[in-house]
Design a protein around this motif. Structure first.
Motif, PDB file in Angstrom:
ATOM      1  N   GLY A 111      10.197 -51.688  -9.340  1.00 33.60           N
ATOM      2  CA  GLY A 111      11.541 -52.243  -9.273  1.00 33.60           C
ATOM      3  C   GLY A 111      12.147 -51.951  -7.910  1.00 33.60           C
ATOM      4  N   PRO A 112      13.276 -52.607  -7.576  1.00 29.46           N
ATOM      5  CA  PRO A 112      13.806 -52.544  -6.214  1.00 29.46           C
ATOM      6  C   PRO A 112      14.510 -51.236  -5.844  1.00 29.46           C
ATOM      7  N   LEU A 113      15.060 -50.490  -6.798  1.00 33.36           N
ATOM      8  CA  LEU A 113      15.808 -49.272  -6.479  1.00 33.36           C
ATOM      9  C   LEU A 113      15.324 -48.101  -7.332  1.00 33.36           C
ATOM     10  N   PRO A 114      14.055 -47.782  -7.242  1.00 30.57           N
ATOM     11  CA  PRO A 114      13.493 -46.776  -8.140  1.00 30.57           C
ATOM     12  C   PRO A 114      13.746 -45.338  -7.691  1.00 30.57           C
ATOM     13  N   ARG A 115      13.457 -44.435  -8.620  1.00 28.40           N
ATOM     14  CA  ARG A 115      13.264 -43.020  -8.283  1.00 28.40           C
ATOM     15  C   ARG A 115      11.768 -42.881  -8.044  1.00 28.40           C
ATOM     16  N   LEU A 116      11.403 -42.420  -6.864  1.00 27.94           N
ATOM     17  CA  LEU A 116       9.995 -42.243  -6.541  1.00 27.94           C
ATOM     18  C   LEU A 116       9.702 -40.778  -6.279  1.00 27.94           C
ATOM     19  N   VAL A 117       8.631 -40.296  -6.866  1.00 27.14           N
ATOM     20  CA  VAL A 117       8.108 -38.968  -6.588  1.00 27.14           C
ATOM     21  C   VAL A 117       6.831 -39.200  -5.797  1.00 27.14           C
ATOM     22  N   LEU A 118       6.809 -38.728  -4.555  1.00 23.70           N
ATOM     23  CA  LEU A 118       5.689 -39.009  -3.662  1.00 23.70           C
ATOM     24  C   LEU A 118       4.767 -37.802  -3.520  1.00 23.70           C
ATOM     25  N   ALA A 119       3.475 -38.082  -3.594  1.00 27.96           N
ATOM     26  CA  ALA A 119       2.425 -37.091  -3.374  1.00 27.96           C
ATOM     27  C   ALA A 119       1.306 -37.808  -2.648  1.00 27.96           C
ATOM     28  N   GLY A 120       0.388 -37.064  -2.042  1.00 31.39           N
ATOM     29  CA  GLY A 120      -0.777 -37.699  -1.448  1.00 31.39           C
ATOM     30  C   GLY A 120      -1.035 -37.283  -0.023  1.00 31.39           C
ATOM     31  N   VAL A 121      -1.676 -38.184   0.691  1.00 34.75           N
ATOM     32  CA  VAL A 121      -2.218 -37.885   2.003  1.00 34.75           C
ATOM     33  C   VAL A 121      -2.038 -39.099   2.907  1.00 34.75           C
ATOM     34  N   SER A 129       5.877 -42.378   6.248  1.00 36.35           N
ATOM     35  CA  SER A 129       6.166 -43.806   6.436  1.00 36.35           C
ATOM     36  C   SER A 129       6.675 -44.448   5.148  1.00 36.35           C
ATOM     37  N   THR A 130       6.111 -44.044   4.024  1.00 32.08           N
ATOM     38  CA  THR A 130       6.557 -44.561   2.725  1.00 32.08           C
ATOM     39  C   THR A 130       7.942 -44.042   2.384  1.00 32.08           C
ATOM     40  N   ALA A 131       8.142 -42.750   2.550  1.00 28.33           N
ATOM     41  CA  ALA A 131       9.426 -42.133   2.189  1.00 28.33           C
ATOM     42  C   ALA A 131      10.583 -42.741   2.969  1.00 28.33           C
ATOM     43  N   LEU A 132      10.443 -42.869   4.276  1.00 28.51           N
ATOM     44  CA  LEU A 132      11.544 -43.379   5.089  1.00 28.51           C
ATOM     45  C   LEU A 132      11.862 -44.833   4.767  1.00 28.51           C
ATOM     46  N   ALA A 133      10.830 -45.666   4.620  1.00 28.77           N
ATOM     47  CA  ALA A 133      11.069 -47.083   4.320  1.00 28.77           C
ATOM     48  C   ALA A 133      11.688 -47.256   2.936  1.00 28.77           C
ATOM     49  N   ALA A 134      11.200 -46.522   1.947  1.00 29.23           N
ATOM     50  CA  ALA A 134      11.741 -46.650   0.586  1.00 29.23           C
ATOM     51  C   ALA A 134      13.172 -46.147   0.523  1.00 29.23           C
ATOM     52  N   ALA A 135      13.450 -45.029   1.175  1.00 29.75           N
ATOM     53  CA  ALA A 135      14.821 -44.514   1.190  1.00 29.75           C
ATOM     54  C   ALA A 135      15.754 -45.492   1.884  1.00 29.75           C
ATOM     55  N   THR A 140      15.479 -43.643  -4.382  1.00 31.46           N
ATOM     56  CA  THR A 140      15.734 -42.207  -4.388  1.00 31.46           C
ATOM     57  C   THR A 140      14.377 -41.513  -4.378  1.00 31.46           C
ATOM     58  N   ILE A 141      14.145 -40.660  -3.405  1.00 30.27           N
ATOM     59  CA  ILE A 141      12.813 -40.114  -3.151  1.00 30.27           C
ATOM     60  C   ILE A 141      12.790 -38.605  -3.344  1.00 30.27           C
ATOM     61  N   THR A 142      11.756 -38.131  -4.029  1.00 27.22           N
ATOM     62  CA  THR A 142      11.406 -36.712  -4.030  1.00 27.22           C
ATOM     63  C   THR A 142      10.002 -36.614  -3.470  1.00 27.22           C
ATOM     64  N   VAL A 143       9.839 -35.829  -2.424  1.00 32.70           N
ATOM     65  CA  VAL A 143       8.525 -35.580  -1.839  1.00 32.70           C
ATOM     66  C   VAL A 143       8.070 -34.220  -2.348  1.00 32.70           C
ATOM     67  N   VAL A 144       6.893 -34.190  -2.963  1.00 32.70           N
ATOM     68  CA  VAL A 144       6.390 -32.958  -3.558  1.00 32.70           C
ATOM     69  C   VAL A 144       5.590 -32.203  -2.497  1.00 32.70           C
ATOM     70  N   THR A 145       6.174 -31.128  -2.014  1.00 33.05           N
ATOM     71  CA  THR A 145       5.654 -30.420  -0.841  1.00 33.05           C
ATOM     72  C   THR A 145       4.247 -29.883  -1.030  1.00 33.05           C
ATOM     73  N   ASP A 146       3.919 -29.388  -2.220  1.00 32.35           N
ATOM     74  CA  ASP A 146       2.598 -28.807  -2.442  1.00 32.35           C
ATOM     75  C   ASP A 146       1.606 -29.819  -3.023  1.00 32.35           C
TER      76      ASP A 146
END
Length: 184
Positions: A111-121, A129-135, A140-146
């Motif tokens: 959907g266009p205005l989601p809550r996203l939890v980001l993980a990966g490489v 790049s994903t976090a900044l563009a989506a925000a 609404t973005i949460t980046v999972v540090t570990d």
């Protein structure tokens, strides 16, 4: 994890995870368990992404792939496969020829205005790049540090520092914080 959140596991592919790849992250083995925990909690709201080279790269992408010719392979090349640790995380896989995964293909799932939890490489390329563009698009973005792996530990920290500059659109949290679990 917020019940409306989508977990986006960014690019868990051989090209970014294998030690024998020029782009392989030495941090990748450390994120496997946190990503699995997050995917278990997110269930059907998990999306896995893949980077694939453009079939006819234009502009800076042509120069980029000329600089990294090993990566300019067909989409079916084993180098672009998901690593075994990513198998079964999701039935939904979004493959796009950009580092940032936010765009029409991912938006069609979340959907266009989601809550996203980001993980990966890699934290310092595809994740940031994903976090900044989506925000910037209003997600609404949460980046999972570990649950993110950088090209190096220093580059991982630098990318986290950059994303940490964007609250409340982007927040940083550990797997335990996202899942509301006690790390003890």
């Amino acid at each position: 994890m917020h019940p409306d959140a989508w977990l986006v596991v960014i690019d868990p592919q051989r090209i970014f995870a294998s030690p024998d790849s020029a782009w392989g992250s030495p941090m990748f083995p450390d994120i496997v368990e946190p990503v699995r925990r997050l995917a278990s909690a997110a269930g059907r709201r998990t999306v896995v992404t893949r980077w694939v080279p453009a079939r006819d790269p234009q502009g800076s992408w042509r120069a980029y792939l000329d600089a990294w010719p090993f990566a300019d392979v067909p989409h079916e090349d084993p180098l672009l496969d998901l690593v075994p640790e990513a198998q079964g995380l999701s039935d939904t896989v979004v493959s796009v020829p950009t580092f940032g995964k936010w765009g029409p293909d991912l938006e069609a799932v979340t959907g266009p205005l989601p809550r996203l939890v980001l993980a990966g490489v890699s934290t310092d390329c595809c994740v940031v790049s994903t976090a900044l563009a989506a925000a910037d698009a209003g997600a609404t973005i949460t980046v999972v540090t570990d649950a993110c792996a950088g090209s190096t530990p220093d580059n991982h920290r630098a990318a986290m520092d950059v994303m940490g500059l964007y609250p409340p659109q982007i927040t940083l949290a550990t797997t335990d914080e996202v899942l509301g679990t006690d790390p003890a």
